[in-house]
Design a protein around this motif. Structure first.
Motif, mmCIF file in Angstrom:
data_model
loop_
_atom_site.group_PDB
_atom_site.id
_atom_site.type_symbol
_atom_site.label_atom_id
_atom_site.label_comp_id
_atom_site.label_asym_id
_atom_site.label_seq_id
_atom_site.Cartn_x
_atom_site.Cartn_y
_atom_site.Cartn_z
ATOM 1 N N THR A 148 -76.887 6.726 -29.071
ATOM 2 C CA THR A 148 -76.842 5.420 -29.731
ATOM 3 C C THR A 148 -77.902 4.497 -29.156
ATOM 4 O OG1 THR A 148 -74.478 5.683 -30.149
ATOM 5 C CG2 THR A 148 -75.356 3.443 -30.257
ATOM 6 N N LEU A 149 -78.045 4.490 -27.852
ATOM 7 C CA LEU A 149 -79.056 3.651 -27.208
ATOM 8 C C LEU A 149 -80.456 4.049 -27.671
ATOM 9 C CD1 LEU A 149 -79.794 1.505 -25.087
ATOM 10 C CD2 LEU A 149 -79.775 3.318 -23.378
ATOM 11 N N ARG A 150 -80.752 5.343 -27.693
ATOM 12 C CA ARG A 150 -82.066 5.814 -28.124
ATOM 13 C C ARG A 150 -82.311 5.492 -29.600
ATOM 14 N NH1 ARG A 150 -84.787 9.353 -30.503
ATOM 15 N NH2 ARG A 150 -83.541 11.112 -31.089
ATOM 16 N N ARG A 151 -81.304 5.715 -30.430
ATOM 17 C CA ARG A 151 -81.446 5.443 -31.863
ATOM 18 C C ARG A 151 -81.709 3.967 -32.123
ATOM 19 N NH1 ARG A 151 -76.178 5.867 -34.509
ATOM 20 N NH2 ARG A 151 -76.164 3.680 -33.983
ATOM 21 N N GLU A 152 -80.979 3.090 -31.440
ATOM 22 C CA GLU A 152 -81.168 1.654 -31.641
ATOM 23 C C GLU A 152 -82.539 1.198 -31.162
ATOM 24 O OE1 GLU A 152 -79.293 -0.384 -33.430
ATOM 25 O OE2 GLU A 152 -78.095 1.396 -33.857
ATOM 26 N N ARG A 153 -83.011 1.772 -30.074
ATOM 27 C CA ARG A 153 -84.370 1.431 -29.603
ATOM 28 C C ARG A 153 -85.411 1.874 -30.622
ATOM 29 N NH1 ARG A 153 -84.763 2.387 -23.086
ATOM 30 N NH2 ARG A 153 -83.471 0.603 -22.541
ATOM 31 N N ALA A 154 -85.222 3.058 -31.197
ATOM 32 C CA ALA A 154 -86.162 3.560 -32.200
ATOM 33 C C ALA A 154 -86.139 2.663 -33.441
ATOM 34 C CB ALA A 154 -85.826 4.998 -32.572
ATOM 35 N N ARG A 155 -84.951 2.258 -33.877
ATOM 36 C CA ARG A 155 -84.847 1.358 -35.032
ATOM 37 C C ARG A 155 -85.532 0.028 -34.761
ATOM 38 N NH1 ARG A 155 -78.654 1.960 -37.168
ATOM 39 N NH2 ARG A 155 -78.919 3.993 -38.140
#
Length: 165
Positions: A148-155
């Motif tokens: 979730t942390l990685r996905r939100e940073r990518a978004r």
């Protein structure tokens, strides 16, 4: 993450009792509190929010008191309870402040730090050791948080315009 929680808790007919349900309710209410904290006007201080949430928790504890077996605490038990209360208030202040100034998607995964501390204290205080299924569940929980942390940073990187040169 939910599958991981299920592997750790392994709810069954014997494990599904009022206390297990209350732990689930607490987790849900803490998540709701964290999300609602973002909408509290900035004029209301973090200390005021902490006082309000701690007071509500105290009142809830008093309402549940008739369902507990009470005994006179020893000085050691009273000191441990006082230390737990002080640390809980400090923790509430810090998490409320973090959710007010930080992105929820960034702050939330840090809640997973409770897992290693729980493992350490469970072992030191009660001699508990997680079995293989619990360890797989813990890995899934932590993995879901990190994803979730990685996905939100990518978004965030996709929606943030590049600086002009």
């Amino acid at each position: 993450g939910f599958v991981g929680v299920t592997l750790v808790a392994r709810p069954g007919a014997d494990g599904l009792n009022p206390w297990a349900l209350s732990a689930l309710a607490v987790a849900l209410l803490v998540a709701v509190r964290d999300m609602l904290t973002r909408f509290v006007p900035t004029e209301i201080s973090t200390s005021t929010i902490t006082l309000m949430t701690t007071t509500v928790a105290g009142v809830a504890g008093l309402l549940l008191a008739p369902f507990e077996t009470w005994g006179t605490p020893t000085p050691k038990t009273a000191a441990l309870a006082a230390a737990a209360a002080v640390l809980s208030v400090i923790g509430n202040i810090l998490i409320i402040h973090a959710f007010r100034v930080g992105e929820a998607s960034f702050v939330s995964p840090f809640r997973y730090t409770v897992i290693p501390f729980s493992l350490i204290w469970g072992f030191l205080g009660f001699g508990e050791r997680p079995d293989g299924l619990a360890l797989v569940g813990i890995a899934l929980i932590v993995g879901a948080g990190l994803y979730t942390l990685r996905r939100e940073r990518a978004r965030r990187a996709e929606t943030t315009p590049a600086p002009e040169r």
